[in-house]
Design a protein around this motif. Sequence first.
Motif, PDB file in Angstrom:
ATOM      1  N   MET A  72       0.641  -1.722   0.056  1.00 53.44           N
ATOM      2  CA  MET A  72      -0.224  -0.112  -0.254  1.00 53.44           C
ATOM      3  C   MET A  72       0.405   1.148   0.171  1.00 53.44           C
ATOM      4  N   TYR A  73       0.502   2.197  -1.039  1.00 51.91           N
ATOM      5  CA  TYR A  73       1.204   3.853  -0.572  1.00 51.91           C
ATOM      6  C   TYR A  73       0.669   4.810  -0.260  1.00 51.91           C
ATOM      7  N   GLY A  74       0.596   5.294   1.125  1.00 48.63           N
ATOM      8  CA  GLY A  74       0.228   6.818   1.458  1.00 48.63           C
ATOM      9  C   GLY A  74       0.624   6.981   2.418  1.00 48.63           C
ATOM     10  N   LEU A  75      -0.073   7.586   3.173  1.00 46.65           N
ATOM     11  CA  LEU A  75      -0.044   8.786   4.619  1.00 46.65           C
ATOM     12  C   LEU A  75       0.619   7.837   5.733  1.00 46.65           C
ATOM     13  N   ASP A  76       2.172   8.124   5.980  1.00 43.67           N
ATOM     14  CA  ASP A  76       2.280   8.585   7.757  1.00 43.67           C
ATOM     15  C   ASP A  76       1.787   9.046   9.057  1.00 43.67           C
ATOM     16  N   LEU A  77       0.830   8.967   9.735  1.00 42.44           N
ATOM     17  CA  LEU A  77       0.314   9.396  10.454  1.00 42.44           C
ATOM     18  C   LEU A  77       0.175   9.908  12.142  1.00 42.44           C
TER      19      LEU A  77
END
Length: 159
Positions: A72-77
């Motif tokens: 998965m590609y996205g955001l690390d919060l």
Amino acid sequence: PVIPSPSLPNHLSIRLYASLCLFEGTEISVGRGTDWPFQVVGFDDPVYGDFEFLPGEKTGMVKHVEGKGTTMYGLDLRELNPDEQKFTLKYVLDFYHKTPDKKRFFSRADFFDKLAGTDQLRQQIIAGKSEEEIRSSWQNDLTIYKKMRKKYLLYPNLV
């Protein structure tokens, strides 16, 4: 402290849950099947962000995991300050805008609508409304609700 759910392992995940739970009505991963549920968000296309994670099966967690076994590609919060997190639509709006095939985004529209309480939010997102425009559409109902709830508050001066 006792965690309320294996999918809400810490204060940050709890604070982000209200903003990220709407993704449960889509195919977007909210990090279930990782060590960071409701602290990361992504999909199988690099258009969503540079952060990569790989959902799998975790003992004690739900078996249905969006994107299980797929990068998965996205955001690390995970570095956000939990105490500064408030409900926001920015993550859902951002991912919707980045989605190449908009018709595919609301893959479980009925469930998204159930989470939102009505189909109005989904229709507003599809119509291209901003978070400010969407929030302003809630104001009349919020004013009515706040007036109605006053008689039930035990400590009205703390609100």
